[in-house]
Design a protein around this motif. Structure first.
Motif, short mmCIF file in Angstrom:
data_model
loop_
_atom_site.label_atom_id
_atom_site.label_comp_id
_atom_site.label_asym_id
_atom_site.label_seq_id
_atom_site.Cartn_x
_atom_site.Cartn_y
_atom_site.Cartn_z
N PRO A 93 0.83 -1.21 0.00
CA PRO A 93 0.00 0.00 0.00
C PRO A 93 0.86 1.26 0.00
O PRO A 93 1.87 1.34 0.71
CB PRO A 93 -0.80 -0.12 1.30
N ALA A 94 0.44 2.22 -0.81
CA ALA A 94 1.13 3.52 -0.81
C ALA A 94 0.78 4.26 0.48
O ALA A 94 -0.38 4.40 0.85
CB ALA A 94 0.69 4.34 -2.01
N GLU A 95 1.79 4.70 1.20
CA GLU A 95 1.59 5.51 2.40
C GLU A 95 2.58 6.66 2.37
O GLU A 95 3.78 6.44 2.20
CB GLU A 95 1.78 4.68 3.67
N PRO A 96 2.13 7.90 2.51
CA PRO A 96 0.74 8.27 2.67
C PRO A 96 -0.06 7.96 1.40
O PRO A 96 0.50 7.91 0.30
CB PRO A 96 0.78 9.77 2.95
N ARG A 97 -1.34 7.78 1.57
CA ARG A 97 -2.19 7.39 0.45
C ARG A 97 -2.14 8.39 -0.69
O ARG A 97 -2.20 8.02 -1.87
CB ARG A 97 -3.64 7.24 0.91
N ASP A 98 -2.08 9.67 -0.35
CA ASP A 98 -2.09 10.70 -1.39
C ASP A 98 -0.71 10.95 -1.97
O ASP A 98 -0.51 11.90 -2.74
CB ASP A 98 -2.70 11.99 -0.87
N GLY A 99 0.25 10.07 -1.66
CA GLY A 99 1.58 10.22 -2.22
C GLY A 99 1.77 9.55 -3.57
O GLY A 99 2.88 9.57 -4.12
N VAL A 100 0.70 8.96 -4.12
CA VAL A 100 0.82 8.30 -5.43
C VAL A 100 0.92 9.34 -6.54
O VAL A 100 0.65 10.53 -6.35
CB VAL A 100 -0.38 7.36 -5.68
N ARG A 101 1.27 8.86 -7.73
CA ARG A 101 1.35 9.74 -8.90
C ARG A 101 -0.02 9.83 -9.57
O ARG A 101 -0.87 8.94 -9.43
CB ARG A 101 2.39 9.21 -9.87
N LEU A 102 -0.20 10.91 -10.31
CA LEU A 102 -1.46 11.16 -11.01
C LEU A 102 -1.13 11.54 -12.46
O LEU A 102 -0.46 12.53 -12.72
CB LEU A 102 -2.23 12.30 -10.34
N SER A 109 -3.36 14.55 -25.12
CA SER A 109 -2.37 15.28 -24.32
C SER A 109 -2.30 14.66 -22.93
O SER A 109 -3.32 14.47 -22.27
CB SER A 109 -2.76 16.75 -24.21
N VAL A 110 -1.09 14.33 -22.48
CA VAL A 110 -0.88 13.66 -21.20
C VAL A 110 0.09 14.49 -20.36
O VAL A 110 1.12 14.96 -20.85
CB VAL A 110 -0.32 12.24 -21.40
N SER A 111 -0.25 14.67 -19.08
CA SER A 111 0.65 15.36 -18.16
C SER A 111 0.78 14.53 -16.88
O SER A 111 -0.06 13.69 -16.57
CB SER A 111 0.15 16.77 -17.84
N HIS A 112 1.85 14.80 -16.13
CA HIS A 112 2.20 13.98 -14.97
C HIS A 112 2.26 14.84 -13.72
O HIS A 112 2.86 15.93 -13.72
CB HIS A 112 3.54 13.27 -15.20
N HIS A 113 1.68 14.34 -12.63
CA HIS A 113 1.53 15.12 -11.40
C HIS A 113 1.64 14.20 -10.18
O HIS A 113 1.70 12.98 -10.31
CB HIS A 113 0.16 15.81 -11.37
N ARG A 114 1.64 14.81 -8.99
CA ARG A 114 1.40 14.10 -7.75
C ARG A 114 -0.10 14.20 -7.45
O ARG A 114 -0.77 15.15 -7.85
CB ARG A 114 2.18 14.69 -6.59
N PHE A 115 -0.63 13.22 -6.72
CA PHE A 115 -2.07 13.22 -6.48
C PHE A 115 -2.51 14.43 -5.67
O PHE A 115 -3.64 14.92 -5.83
CB PHE A 115 -2.49 11.93 -5.76
N THR A 173 0.63 4.19 -23.08
CA THR A 173 2.02 4.20 -23.54
C THR A 173 2.87 5.06 -22.60
O THR A 173 3.98 4.68 -22.22
CB THR A 173 2.09 4.74 -24.97
N GLU A 174 2.32 6.21 -22.22
CA GLU A 174 3.03 7.09 -21.28
C GLU A 174 3.18 6.45 -19.91
O GLU A 174 4.23 6.56 -19.28
CB GLU A 174 2.25 8.41 -21.15
N ALA A 175 2.13 5.79 -19.43
CA ALA A 175 2.19 5.17 -18.11
C ALA A 175 3.28 4.11 -18.05
O ALA A 175 4.01 4.00 -17.05
CB ALA A 175 0.84 4.57 -17.75
N LEU A 176 3.40 3.34 -19.11
CA LEU A 176 4.45 2.32 -19.16
C LEU A 176 5.83 2.97 -19.26
O LEU A 176 6.78 2.55 -18.58
CB LEU A 176 4.21 1.38 -20.34
N ARG A 177 5.93 3.99 -20.08
CA ARG A 177 7.22 4.66 -20.27
C ARG A 177 7.70 5.32 -18.97
O ARG A 177 8.89 5.32 -18.64
CB ARG A 177 7.10 5.72 -21.37
N GLU A 178 6.74 5.89 -18.20
CA GLU A 178 7.08 6.63 -16.99
C GLU A 178 7.03 5.76 -15.73
O GLU A 178 7.14 6.26 -14.62
CB GLU A 178 6.14 7.83 -16.84
#
Length: 314
Positions: free
Chosen positions: A16-25, A32-38, A294-299
């Motif tokens: 489990p990711a802890e803290p929970r909101d520490g996952v990527r978004l 168009s795809v962009s990358h963030h923290r949740f 494709t982006e999710a796999l690459r990143e």
């Protein structure tokens, strides 16, 4: 739907990711795809947008029988029978009686290729019985059993799901407060999820849902005001696109089913060939989905219920 890929084992979230909101978004707007923290989610939505969450709580739905058989208890049926999955499928047959704590389960007939209708001779209903005797369902990609609290969303108030409506797991109290501060609305529905075994590829079967009148009214208000309705999880899409009120939904959403209510979807990353990918294609379009995966796999995003999250906006 031609979005196909291979999922490397290294991209399976095992803890489990802890803290929970520490996952990527990952955010998709068309191709168009962009990358963030949740934790950035409140700033990626607009004031007046509405997040609809599934407040179904996760049950400890894995049951070890006294015969040494592991059973996953899926949903209750209107006639009181249970849908169950025997993890050892070779022994499943009509009439098989399995001894469980305080009673028995008897297989009556097949329901799908892996689920059986079972008569449950146990005290109490499915929720109370599993609360006493079950443990959380887990699959081989996780390292060990985790407490049932690990599988509860912070807003889960109506126990009933066999598996976690996991798209909302990163929605911590801090993120929900920040959403409110940005003028983003949140409202609940209930849909009790059944067992979605990771080893097979089949469409979802009927599940019970309820859309409160207050949520239905808020959806109408938001749409009339030009805001967006964003479903937190595929379960929410299934409920909202079925209609209002409550009952059993057998809706399977694919590109052939036009999306009427939902303007966006916050969800996890789904396995190759999973039926959920048909729903994502209906929401975002095939080109957008192919580009985002494709982006999710690459990143090196992480898959499954403890993994990263994907926001698709139409």
């Amino acid at each position: 739907m031609t979005v196909t890929f291979s999922l490397p084992p290294a991209l399976e979230a095992r803890t489990p990711a802890e803290p929970r909101d520490g996952v990527r978004l990952m955010v998709s707007r068309g191709t168009s795809v962009s990358h963030h923290r949740f934790t950035e989610l409140p700033h990626l939505l607009d004031p007046g947008d509405l997040l609809v969450v599934n407040n179904s709580g996760t049950l400890p739905a894995a049951l070890q029988t006294l015969d040494g058989v592991l059973v996953h208890v899926s949903t209750s049926q209107p006639d009181g029978s249970w849908l169950v999955e025997l993890r050892d499928t070779d022994i499943a047959r009509t009439g098989l009686r399995l001894r469980v704590p305080e009673g028995s389960l008897t297989l009556l007939r097949p329901f799908t290729s892996r689920l059986w209708v079972a008569a449950a001779d146990v005290p109490g209903d499915r929720v109370s019985y599993l609360t006493r005797h079950g443990r959380a369902i887990r699959y081989s990609y996780t390292d060990r059993d985790w407490p049932i609290e690990t599988y509860q969303n912070v807003y889960a108030t109506v126990p009933g799901s066999a598996e976690m409506p996991s798209a909302g797991r990163p929605l911590t109290g801090a993120v929900l407060a920040a959403l409110a501060g940005q003028g983003v609305l949140v409202a609940p529905i209930t849909l009790h999820t059944g067992v979605a075994s990771a080893e097979v590829d089949e469409p979802p079967y009927p599940e019970w849902f309820r859309i409160p009148p207050s949520t239905a009214g808020l959806i109408s208000h938001v749409r009339a005001s030009g805001g967006r309705v964003i479903a937190v999880g595929t379960t929410v899409v299934r409920a909202l696109e079925t209609g209002t009120g409550e009952g059993w939904t057998d809706l399977v959403i694919s590109p052939d089913h036009p999306i009427r209510v939902v303007d966006g979807l916050l969800t996890g990353l789904h396995e190759p060939r999973a039926s959920h990918l048909m729903m994502l294609t209906a929401v975002a379009g095939e080109d957008a989905l192919r580009e985002s995966y494709t982006e999710a796999l690459r990143e090196h995003y992480l898959w499954h219920e403890f993994g990263d999250v994907h926001l698709l906006l139409r």
